[in-house]
Design a protein around this motif. Structure first.
Motif, PDB file in Angstrom:
ATOM      1  N   VAL A 129      11.320   6.294  -4.022  1.00 52.62           N
ATOM      2  CA  VAL A 129      10.354   5.412  -3.365  1.00 52.62           C
ATOM      3  C   VAL A 129      10.979   4.058  -3.064  1.00 52.62           C
ATOM      4  CG1 VAL A 129       8.145   4.214  -3.624  1.00 52.62           C
ATOM      5  CG2 VAL A 129       8.381   6.592  -4.379  1.00 52.62           C
ATOM      6  N   ARG A 130      11.757   3.524  -4.015  1.00 53.15           N
ATOM      7  CA  ARG A 130      12.428   2.245  -3.759  1.00 53.15           C
ATOM      8  C   ARG A 130      13.394   2.362  -2.584  1.00 53.15           C
ATOM      9  NH1 ARG A 130      16.745  -0.409  -7.872  1.00 53.15           N
ATOM     10  NH2 ARG A 130      17.871   1.424  -7.117  1.00 53.15           N
ATOM     11  N   ARG A 159       7.287  -4.791  -8.877  1.00 52.06           N
ATOM     12  CA  ARG A 159       8.265  -5.113  -9.921  1.00 52.06           C
ATOM     13  C   ARG A 159       8.452  -3.922 -10.866  1.00 52.06           C
ATOM     14  NH1 ARG A 159      12.116  -8.445  -9.878  1.00 52.06           N
ATOM     15  NH2 ARG A 159      10.750 -10.107  -9.084  1.00 52.06           N
ATOM     16  N   ALA A 160       7.352  -3.243 -11.195  1.00 51.08           N
ATOM     17  CA  ALA A 160       7.436  -2.073 -12.071  1.00 51.08           C
ATOM     18  C   ALA A 160       8.228  -0.954 -11.402  1.00 51.08           C
ATOM     19  CB  ALA A 160       6.036  -1.589 -12.430  1.00 51.08           C
ATOM     20  N   LEU A 161       8.037  -0.778 -10.102  1.00 53.73           N
ATOM     21  CA  LEU A 161       8.790   0.239  -9.361  1.00 53.73           C
ATOM     22  C   LEU A 161      10.284  -0.033  -9.445  1.00 53.73           C
ATOM     23  CD1 LEU A 161       9.101   2.570  -7.272  1.00 53.73           C
ATOM     24  CD2 LEU A 161       8.842   0.818  -5.494  1.00 53.73           C
ATOM     25  N   PHE A 162      10.688  -1.269  -9.180  1.00 54.51           N
ATOM     26  CA  PHE A 162      12.115  -1.604  -9.194  1.00 54.51           C
ATOM     27  C   PHE A 162      12.699  -1.436 -10.597  1.00 54.51           C
ATOM     28  CE2 PHE A 162      11.709  -2.646  -4.952  1.00 54.51           C
ATOM     29  CZ  PHE A 162      12.851  -3.213  -4.405  1.00 54.51           C
ATOM     30  N   ALA A 163      11.913  -1.781 -11.634  1.00 55.10           N
ATOM     31  CA  ALA A 163      12.390  -1.623 -13.007  1.00 55.10           C
ATOM     32  C   ALA A 163      12.569  -0.149 -13.346  1.00 55.10           C
ATOM     33  CB  ALA A 163      11.410  -2.285 -13.976  1.00 55.10           C
ATOM     34  N   ALA A 164      11.604   0.671 -12.932  1.00 57.45           N
ATOM     35  CA  ALA A 164      11.705   2.106 -13.209  1.00 57.45           C
ATOM     36  C   ALA A 164      12.875   2.727 -12.458  1.00 57.45           C
ATOM     37  CB  ALA A 164      10.400   2.799 -12.820  1.00 57.45           C
ATOM     38  N   ALA A 165      13.101   2.277 -11.239  1.00 59.43           N
ATOM     39  CA  ALA A 165      14.234   2.786 -10.466  1.00 59.43           C
ATOM     40  C   ALA A 165      15.554   2.400 -11.126  1.00 59.43           C
ATOM     41  CB  ALA A 165      14.169   2.261  -9.040  1.00 59.43           C
ATOM     42  N   ALA A 166      15.614   1.164 -11.607  1.00 52.24           N
ATOM     43  CA  ALA A 166      16.834   0.709 -12.280  1.00 52.24           C
ATOM     44  C   ALA A 166      17.089   1.501 -13.561  1.00 52.24           C
ATOM     45  CB  ALA A 166      16.724  -0.780 -12.595  1.00 52.24           C
ATOM     46  N   ALA A 167      15.983   1.997 -14.172  1.00 55.18           N
ATOM     47  CA  ALA A 167      16.108   2.794 -15.388  1.00 55.18           C
ATOM     48  C   ALA A 167      16.405   4.266 -15.103  1.00 55.18           C
ATOM     49  CB  ALA A 167      14.830   2.679 -16.221  1.00 55.18           C
ATOM     50  N   GLY A 168      16.420   4.621 -13.807  1.00 50.94           N
ATOM     51  CA  GLY A 168      16.802   5.973 -13.434  1.00 50.94           C
ATOM     52  C   GLY A 168      15.684   6.941 -13.168  1.00 50.94           C
ATOM     53  N   SER A 184       0.827  -1.211   0.000  1.00 48.64           N
ATOM     54  CA  SER A 184       0.000   0.000   0.000  1.00 48.64           C
ATOM     55  C   SER A 184       0.858   1.257   0.000  1.00 48.64           C
ATOM     56  CB  SER A 184      -0.939   0.001   1.209  1.00 48.64           C
ATOM     57  OG  SER A 184      -0.213  -0.031   2.424  1.00 48.64           O
ATOM     58  N   ALA A 185       2.043   1.175   0.614  1.00 44.04           N
ATOM     59  CA  ALA A 185       2.958   2.323   0.604  1.00 44.04           C
ATOM     60  C   ALA A 185       3.434   2.602  -0.815  1.00 44.04           C
ATOM     61  CB  ALA A 185       4.143   2.059   1.522  1.00 44.04           C
ATOM     62  N   ILE A 186       3.730   1.555  -1.569  1.00 41.46           N
ATOM     63  CA  ILE A 186       4.142   1.729  -2.963  1.00 41.46           C
ATOM     64  C   ILE A 186       3.003   2.358  -3.765  1.00 41.46           C
ATOM     65  CG2 ILE A 186       4.738   0.527  -5.096  1.00 41.46           C
ATOM     66  CD1 ILE A 186       6.246  -1.513  -3.405  1.00 41.46           C
ATOM     67  N   ALA A 187       1.790   1.828  -3.589  1.00 41.14           N
ATOM     68  CA  ALA A 187       0.633   2.323  -4.346  1.00 41.14           C
ATOM     69  C   ALA A 187       0.369   3.791  -4.073  1.00 41.14           C
ATOM     70  CB  ALA A 187      -0.593   1.490  -4.007  1.00 41.14           C
ATOM     71  N   ARG A 188       0.576   4.213  -2.824  1.00 39.79           N
ATOM     72  CA  ARG A 188       0.300   5.602  -2.465  1.00 39.79           C
ATOM     73  C   ARG A 188       1.376   6.548  -3.005  1.00 39.79           C
ATOM     74  NH1 ARG A 188       1.172   5.164   2.336  1.00 39.79           N
ATOM     75  NH2 ARG A 188       3.040   6.447   2.545  1.00 39.79           N
ATOM     76  N   GLN A 189       2.624   6.104  -2.991  1.00 42.52           N
ATOM     77  CA  GLN A 189       3.732   6.984  -3.361  1.00 42.52           C
ATOM     78  C   GLN A 189       4.093   6.910  -4.843  1.00 42.52           C
ATOM     79  OE1 GLN A 189       6.996   6.929  -0.095  1.00 42.52           O
ATOM     80  NE2 GLN A 189       5.957   4.950   0.076  1.00 42.52           N
ATOM     81  N   TRP A 190       3.746   5.790  -5.486  1.00 43.26           N
ATOM     82  CA  TRP A 190       4.151   5.597  -6.880  1.00 43.26           C
ATOM     83  C   TRP A 190       3.022   4.887  -7.626  1.00 43.26           C
ATOM     84  CZ3 TRP A 190       5.924   1.918 -10.589  1.00 43.26           C
ATOM     85  CH2 TRP A 190       6.716   2.452 -11.618  1.00 43.26           C
TER      86      TRP A 190
END
Length: 301
Positions: free
Chosen positions: A215-216, A199-208, A184-190
């Protein structure tokens, strides 16, 4: 055989296990919403397992269920919001429909017991199961037995405030750990429409992506803080990360371990308790909650 059922907000996992804990049959059903639908789902799961095992329901040695929400000793479930349950005597209701005693426990406690068994821990080993799902909570297994605490609140570390100025938590406090280290923290912040937001959050973070990186980092640091909290309060031998976010697997574990090692390098005290070597992630497809529910049925006989 013994039956274990993990009733989640969207799906219900059920297993039939032998006395040695071997999973003999396994199935998954969509979870209904509301008192009657949840009861129907549980009954259907037990019935289908009996058919698969070629036995009558009466032939099962025990039936145990893990369910979100607060569960009292009589098997009454309250505040299971994701299931549409406010106050339901689940144990008694299912016993009436199945003709067998049914033992009920909180789903995180059940998953902790299942993980302890499936990971083949020594009976003297102590373990905290850190459940990272929609919320955050832990189950404690000490010398092979669940530790629920004096009033059943042991492991509710998600509701320990870590930021007095943080967002208001549904529990009524502000800045709880769950508000920064959970699904829920991920959903609220990103926010994202991706079916696998973590998984999408980590991929986007890895992409910069700057926001994704932020958020990650916040998520990982606070998961590491939860590990530190469990070790320093209970001094468990290991902390095993499970729940929906555990699907991140090695990516999550590597990031959490990196944070713990950075803290150890700055603190001789933390280095002495060796935080970074005590944490692991459950393997993918691990039926910990359902197996644990079956073991709950055994422990409470």
């Amino acid at each position: 055989m013994r039956v274990g059922i993990d009733i989640g907000g969207t799906k219900t996992d059920a297993v039939a296990i032998r006395d040695d804990g071997t999973v003999e049959h396994q199935l998954r059903l969509p979870t209904g919403f509301g008192h009657d639908a949840v009861l129907d789902t549980a009954v259907a799961a037990v019935t289908e397992l009996a058919i698969a095992a070629g036995t009558e329901i009466a032939g099962f040695q025990s039936i145990g269920i893990g369910v979100p929400g607060a569960v009292d000793a009589a098997g009454r479930v309250v505040h299971a919001v994701n299931l549409g349950i406010d106050d339901l005597p689940l144990g008694a209701a299912l016993a009436g429909r199945l003709g067998r005693p049914v033992r009920i426990d909180n789903d995180v406690n059940a998953a902790a017991l299942g993980a302890f068994h499936l990971l083949e821990r020594d009976p003297e080993h102590s373990m905290a199961y850190l459940n990272l799902g929609t919320g955050l909570a832990a189950g404690l297994v000490l010398r092979g037995q669940l530790w629920r605490g004096a009033r059943g609140a042991a492991g509710e570390i998600g509701h320990i405030p870590v930021d007095p100025a943080g967002p208001e938590c549904p529990c009524g406090q502000r800045g709880c750990l769950e508000m920064v280290a959970s699904g829920s923290a991920i959903a609220r912040q990103w926010p994202t429409d991706d079916p696998k937001p973590a998984r999408a959050l980590f991929a986007a973070a890895a992409a910069g992506d700057p926001l994704a990186v932020e958020v990650r980092s916040r998520l990982v640091e606070n998961v590491a803080a939860a590990v530190r909290l469990l070790v320093l309060t209970v001094d468990v031998d290991s902390v095993v990360i499970g729940g929906g976010l555990s699907s991140l697997g090695q990516d999550l574990l590597d990031d959490v371990v990196a944070v713990l090692r950075s803290w150890e390098s700055a603190s001789a005290f933390l280095a002495s308790v060796d935080l970074s070597s005590r944490v692991a992630v459950v393997p993918a497809g691990f039926p910990a909650a359902a197996v644990g529910a079956a073991l709950v049925g055994v422990q409470q006989q």
